[in-house]
Design an enzyme around this catalytic site. Sequence first.
Site, PDB file in Angstrom:
ATOM      1  N   SER A 189      49.624  45.651  47.844  1.00  0.00           N
ATOM      2  CA  SER A 189      48.553  46.489  48.359  1.00  0.00           C
ATOM      3  C   SER A 189      49.125  47.568  49.282  1.00  0.00           C
ATOM      4  O   SER A 189      49.932  48.385  48.854  1.00  0.00           O
ATOM      5  CB  SER A 189      47.514  45.615  49.065  1.00  0.00           C
ATOM      6  OG  SER A 189      46.328  46.324  49.308  1.00  0.00           O
ATOM      7  N   GLU A 318      40.840  44.119  40.154  1.00  0.00           N
ATOM      8  CA  GLU A 318      41.241  44.521  41.496  1.00  0.00           C
ATOM      9  C   GLU A 318      40.037  44.855  42.383  1.00  0.00           C
ATOM     10  O   GLU A 318      40.067  44.651  43.597  1.00  0.00           O
ATOM     11  CB  GLU A 318      42.170  45.735  41.415  1.00  0.00           C
ATOM     12  CG  GLU A 318      43.500  45.489  40.715  1.00  0.00           C
ATOM     13  CD  GLU A 318      44.529  44.841  41.606  1.00  0.00           C
ATOM     14  OE1 GLU A 318      44.228  44.605  42.803  1.00  0.00           O
ATOM     15  OE2 GLU A 318      45.640  44.564  41.121  1.00  0.00           O
ATOM     16  N   HIS A 433      42.424  41.279  43.495  1.00  0.00           N
ATOM     17  CA  HIS A 433      43.452  41.954  44.272  1.00  0.00           C
ATOM     18  C   HIS A 433      44.141  40.928  45.178  1.00  0.00           C
ATOM     19  O   HIS A 433      43.487  40.260  45.968  1.00  0.00           O
ATOM     20  CB  HIS A 433      42.770  43.035  45.123  1.00  0.00           C
ATOM     21  CG  HIS A 433      43.685  43.933  45.878  1.00  0.00           C
ATOM     22  ND1 HIS A 433      44.478  44.875  45.273  1.00  0.00           N
ATOM     23  CD2 HIS A 433      43.915  44.050  47.210  1.00  0.00           C
ATOM     24  CE1 HIS A 433      45.148  45.550  46.192  1.00  0.00           C
ATOM     25  NE2 HIS A 433      44.821  45.063  47.378  1.00  0.00           N
TER      26      HIS A 433
END
Length: 532
Positions: A189, A318, A433
């Site tokens: 991320s 995600e 995610h």
Amino acid sequence: MERKNAVVDTSSGKLQGSCQRSCLGDKYYAFKGIPYAKPPTGQLRFRDPQPMEPWTDIRNAMSYGSISAQYDAGLKEVIGSEDCLYLNVYTRNLDACSRAPVMFWIHGGAFLSGSGNDDMFGPDYLLTKSVVLVTINYRLGVFGFFDLEDKVAPGNQGLKDQVMALKWVRNNIINFGGDPDNVTIFGGSAGAASVHFLTMSPMAKGLFHKAICQSGTAISTWATKKNPKKVAFQFLDALNCKQQDPKVIVEFLRNIEYTRIIEAQQTLATPLHMLRGDFPFTPGIDDQSDEPFLNVPAAVAAEEGVQVPLMIGSNTLEGLVLLRAIRALDLIDINRNLEHYMFSNIEKILQRYNLTLKDLRQLYLKNDLISNETLHKYLELLGDILVTENIHRLAKIQFHNGAAPTYLYKLSYEKNLSLSKKQLNTDIKGANHGDELMYLFRAHICDTLNLVQLQEGTGADRVMKQMVELWTNFAKTGRPTSVASDLLPLYWQPVGSDVILRYLNIGEELRMEKELNIEQRYSYKRNDFIIH
């Protein structure tokens, strides 16, 4: 060779570590809370990291250093400290001659939260292989990325912290059995965006040799601010500071308790901000700095390509990470005013693909309203803009300008504990995610929550072993697969086209698959649009 006395020399002084045993039974050495720069407090607040002063006694390295100051949404309070520039080293061998590959992990958290500690990033799985793992803390939020576009506050201190930690690795890791000439930076991320930023910065050149970006890049919609000075003054308004002179502002901020600064920062991190990917303090251009990290926009620097072997990838859903923010808002109003709830710089993406927001909505939702029944489609839209679009754009750049192979992956396996889904209390299908992290690191927070992470002999256990093998192979050689085996029964082929992207699907089984670059997918209009 096992040592009972885990004392290691560094350029700053001796460290006393500990010998530990992983959940899988492997012995390793842990050195925690190693300072790699001076505490960035007082007059060092907002300044570039300064070299650590040496110590004379043996320093205890058996417990973690403080994490960066941040707001804990669960506790609803400020945690951590400004004194946060610490790293951790985990190694199986302290022999300087072993020269094992080094894996340098940068945590995510929207540049606002997180740490490199073992509540999320335990070394147990990666240390089944002969690698040295380094995890770091760096300045977050306003302390790491306050940007007045002026010499006194040029931004990017958090990225410069990462460079300082990499320099520490270069100078010291050989004494922990690591090879300073074989360092792989990897992150998830915002940590993945950090990795990409490091590949573009002259400041970091030569400090690493391979890179892995997991669900993020520096050209993500959320990774840079188009007007950081404007955001800085919005933050100052929350502190009732009406000053305009950058020197006066910085002096004002240096005399405020750090907890008050974090609380003011939170006014710019509401659910709406999160849904819009509008994180308050992020990296950017710091050309006013005495020593710039990056003096051109990320989108421009990225066009040069990453010049080391690169692995990039994402998970199948995600956008699910934004579910908490969606729940805190009104679905009826989201339907009525979608533009207000979309990513803050969505217009750039729409212009790039000659789309309108109405087109984009039609492509994913057809004529449906966003509701609990169609939420999955909305999350697909958000995830593609959040992650997939910029990963595909980077894959295209790499095909044309990368000097080394680029390997693309997608995690689709979801028959294991998803910590994020547990916390979100959802059973929506798709890998969220951050779900890939559960197969690379042992998260001790799961023990606290009485959650079982991996059970030997299950599909999830196999995925963990496959991912660890792939990631550590890449760290060793720059190639995730070399010879076929029962565990890895195929060859992971690098990206070979900028239109039809081949990638490794990490699912019930490993498969090489292909999909259209989102650039091509977005060239379809409305009912002709294809979502893969």
